[in-house]
Write a protein that holds these residues in place. Sequence first.
Motif, short mmCIF file in Angstrom:
data_model
loop_
_atom_site.label_atom_id
_atom_site.label_comp_id
_atom_site.label_asym_id
_atom_site.label_seq_id
_atom_site.Cartn_x
_atom_site.Cartn_y
_atom_site.Cartn_z
N ASN A 23 68.24 13.93 18.44
CA ASN A 23 69.52 13.38 18.89
C ASN A 23 69.49 11.84 18.93
OD1 ASN A 23 70.75 15.83 18.95
ND2 ASN A 23 70.71 16.08 21.16
N LEU B 105 75.48 7.39 8.58
CA LEU B 105 76.50 8.26 9.18
C LEU B 105 77.82 7.49 9.28
CD1 LEU B 105 74.41 10.20 11.84
CD2 LEU B 105 75.24 11.02 9.64
N GLN B 106 78.80 8.09 9.94
CA GLN B 106 80.15 7.52 9.95
C GLN B 106 80.46 6.80 11.26
OE1 GLN B 106 82.19 7.79 7.11
NE2 GLN B 106 80.21 8.49 6.35
N ILE C 265 74.31 6.42 14.01
CA ILE C 265 75.75 6.21 14.26
C ILE C 265 75.98 4.78 14.79
CG2 ILE C 265 77.79 6.98 15.55
CD1 ILE C 265 76.46 9.80 15.64
N GLY D 249 80.45 10.81 21.67
CA GLY D 249 80.74 11.64 22.83
C GLY D 249 79.90 12.90 22.86
N GLU E 112 66.90 24.16 22.45
CA GLU E 112 68.03 24.59 21.63
C GLU E 112 68.44 23.44 20.73
OE1 GLU E 112 71.18 23.41 21.61
OE2 GLU E 112 71.11 22.02 23.30
N ARG E 113 68.93 23.76 19.52
CA ARG E 113 69.29 22.69 18.56
C ARG E 113 70.58 23.01 17.84
NH1 ARG E 113 64.30 22.94 14.88
NH2 ARG E 113 64.18 20.70 14.65
N VAL E 114 71.41 23.88 18.45
CA VAL E 114 72.61 24.35 17.75
C VAL E 114 73.80 23.41 17.91
CG1 VAL E 114 72.03 26.79 17.66
CG2 VAL E 114 73.03 25.83 19.74
N LEU E 115 74.63 23.39 16.89
CA LEU E 115 75.80 22.50 16.88
C LEU E 115 77.00 23.22 17.48
CD1 LEU E 115 76.45 19.65 15.73
CD2 LEU E 115 77.40 20.81 13.75
N PRO E 116 77.60 22.65 18.55
CA PRO E 116 78.80 23.28 19.10
C PRO E 116 79.82 23.53 17.99
CG PRO E 116 78.09 21.46 20.50
CD PRO E 116 77.22 21.44 19.28
N LYS F 144 63.14 17.36 20.33
CA LYS F 144 64.58 17.51 20.59
C LYS F 144 65.21 16.15 20.91
CE LYS F 144 68.59 18.76 21.69
NZ LYS F 144 69.27 19.89 22.21
N ARG G 139 70.13 10.51 15.42
CA ARG G 139 71.56 10.52 15.08
C ARG G 139 72.29 9.40 15.80
NH1 ARG G 139 74.47 13.99 11.97
NH2 ARG G 139 76.51 14.57 12.75
N PHE H 269 86.03 15.26 21.67
CA PHE H 269 84.88 14.38 21.39
C PHE H 269 84.43 14.43 19.95
CE2 PHE H 269 81.85 17.93 22.14
CZ PHE H 269 80.81 17.61 21.30
N LYS H 270 84.91 15.45 19.20
CA LYS H 270 84.66 15.47 17.75
C LYS H 270 85.70 16.37 17.10
CE LYS H 270 80.95 18.88 17.42
NZ LYS H 270 79.61 19.08 16.89
N CYS I 207 75.20 15.63 24.46
CA CYS I 207 73.84 15.64 23.93
C CYS I 207 73.45 14.27 23.37
CB CYS I 207 73.73 16.68 22.83
SG CYS I 207 74.38 18.27 23.34
N ILE I 208 74.16 13.85 22.32
CA ILE I 208 73.72 12.65 21.60
C ILE I 208 73.88 11.40 22.47
CG2 ILE I 208 74.27 11.20 19.60
CD1 ILE I 208 74.41 13.69 17.97
N1 SAJ Z 1 79.66 11.11 15.41
C1 SAJ Z 1 80.00 9.90 14.81
N2 SAJ Z 1 79.64 9.68 13.52
C2 SAJ Z 1 78.98 10.64 12.79
C3 SAJ Z 1 78.64 11.86 13.39
C4 SAJ Z 1 79.00 12.08 14.71
O1 SAJ Z 1 80.60 9.01 15.44
O2 SAJ Z 1 78.71 10.36 11.62
C5 SAJ Z 1 80.04 11.36 16.81
C6 SAJ Z 1 80.98 12.54 17.00
O3 SAJ Z 1 82.32 12.17 16.78
C7 SAJ Z 1 80.69 12.94 18.43
C8 SAJ Z 1 79.20 12.61 18.59
O4 SAJ Z 1 78.88 11.75 17.53
O5 SAJ Z 1 81.45 12.13 19.33
C9 SAJ Z 1 78.28 13.80 18.56
O6 SAJ Z 1 78.69 14.74 17.59
P1 SAJ Z 1 77.69 15.56 16.66
O7 SAJ Z 1 78.50 16.52 15.89
O8 SAJ Z 1 76.83 14.65 15.88
O9 SAJ Z 1 76.69 16.30 17.66
P2 SAJ Z 1 76.84 17.27 18.95
O10 SAJ Z 1 76.70 16.42 20.17
O11 SAJ Z 1 78.02 18.17 18.88
O12 SAJ Z 1 75.51 18.21 18.76
C10 SAJ Z 1 74.23 17.58 18.67
C11 SAJ Z 1 73.48 18.16 17.45
N3 SAJ Z 1 72.29 17.36 17.17
C12 SAJ Z 1 72.04 16.85 15.93
O13 SAJ Z 1 72.81 17.01 15.00
C13 SAJ Z 1 70.77 16.10 15.76
C14 SAJ Z 1 73.10 19.60 17.73
O14 SAJ Z 1 72.29 20.12 16.66
C15 SAJ Z 1 72.32 19.70 19.03
O15 SAJ Z 1 71.93 21.05 19.33
C16 SAJ Z 1 73.23 19.21 20.13
O16 SAJ Z 1 73.52 17.83 19.87
C17 SAJ Z 1 72.52 19.38 21.46
O17 SAJ Z 1 72.80 20.38 22.16
O18 SAJ Z 1 71.63 18.59 21.77
#
Ligand code: SAJ
Length: 422
Positions: free
Chosen positions: A217, A257-258, A224, A264, A160-164, A213, A220, A332-333, A267-268
């Motif tokens: 992650n 990225l930011q 980050i 948090g 799975e690769r979907v964003l919550p 997969k 990313r 967490f986001k 996944c990541i």
């Molecule tokens: N975050 C940063 N800076 C950024 C982007 C994110 O500090 O520029 C932080 C967020 O605040 C958060 C964490 O990273 O604490 C993760 O947030 P996220 O929105 O990047 O990702 P998740 O964990 O909600 O979802 C990820 C996604 N993977 C990718 O974008 C590569 C999603 O597509 C995956 O399906 C999911 O993990 C998973 O289930 O593995």
Amino acid sequence: MNFDRISVIGLGYIGLPTAAAFAARKKQVIGVDVTPSTVDTINQGEIHIVEPDLDMVVNAAVTEGFLKATLTPEPADAFLIAVPTPFKGDNHEPDLRYIESAANSIAPVLKPGNLVILESTSPVGATEAMAAWLESARPDLTFPQTHGEDSDIRIAHCPERVLPGHVMRELVENDRVIGGMTSKCSEMAVKLYRTFVVGDCVITNARTAEMAKLTENSFRDVNIAFANELSIICDKLDINVWELIALANRHPRVNILQPGPGVGGHCIAVDPWFIVSQTPDEAKLIATARKVNDSKPEWVIDKVKIAVADYLAARATKTAADVSIACLGLTFKPDIDDLRESPALMIAEKIANFHPGKMLFVEPNICELPASLQEQGRLVSLAEALVQADVCVLLVDHKPFKAIVKGSISPDTVIIDTKGVL
Ligand code: SAJ
């Protein structure tokens, strides 16, 4: 092979939306979960998790008779396993026990022609391990690891690769990586996902799909970590890191990225460790990125301690007990209600533990503070926090925080902005 009956094992953040997506295409879906309250909730047409639009789709699917939940697997044409893969031990090793028990639970109802798909994020080799568990539970059936294209049972890994927060849209639109143990396994899996996926279904083998997969992650996480390290360097050099990143990103081949208070979610901050635990000597950069991101909350807490000390140094009659601290954001986001593995929550808890003065918490997406903060302070509105706080720590870039009007905060209030919003 037609997939008229589909079984989804594990009705959590991925399994339930996936089950609902099949049911919405008028497939007969049997959802299986080990938690009786989850099964009851779903059979009442309700959901136990927060995800936009999911409630509507589940309610319609249950009401129209396409989705039912049970505690025990029943025969089906395809089985999708979407159970958690947490850590075990101190070295962040993946714990495959839920996959093993899901495999053992479906083994008795498997029949020739069935397709079994592992969707859980998994270390490389987990699909082969699942195939071996199924084989030892059903020696009367043949499996791809021994019978190749002629096997009774087909097996694939389709992560799975979907964003919550965007699951219902991304399930349909995202490209899908399809890692069959043989070509026929992949072809069958593509046919199954075509039921609702409009993105591309790209075929590879199971090991590459597992690694793809983890790679997404980890990419990313490493990016980050780079941003978080830059924010610490810039703080020391008195440079605005947000401006710096915006400038650098104007280069056509740069996309940083930011930074933030840490990384948090489930996944990541987890998946990169699966690579590190399998190849510790090789995965040096990935391991370092994890450490950089995991150390960011402590850096923020140190900033708060310094801010309180500076605030008091300028006010000789006051003590720390007179200082009010507001934490803006706990999830967490941004713009979700999920507090699990949240660096913001962890920072808020740690500040509350050492700070003797008043604590105010602002989290527009929850109605009640988590138990860990209930004795520590109050959940207040943004307006109240901005008026009352001497020190404001912005931890999540929620929409209402981005709308804070400059000038509405007293110049005496000390701001620690971990997301570059204020
Ligand atoms: N975050 C940063 N800076 C950024 C982007 C994110 O500090 O520029 C932080 C967020 O605040 C958060 C964490 O990273 O604490 C993760 O947030 P996220 O929105 O990047 O990702 P998740 O964990 O909600 O979802 C990820 C996604 N993977 C990718 O974008 C590569 C999603 O597509 C995956 O399906 C999911 O993990 C998973 O289930 O593995």
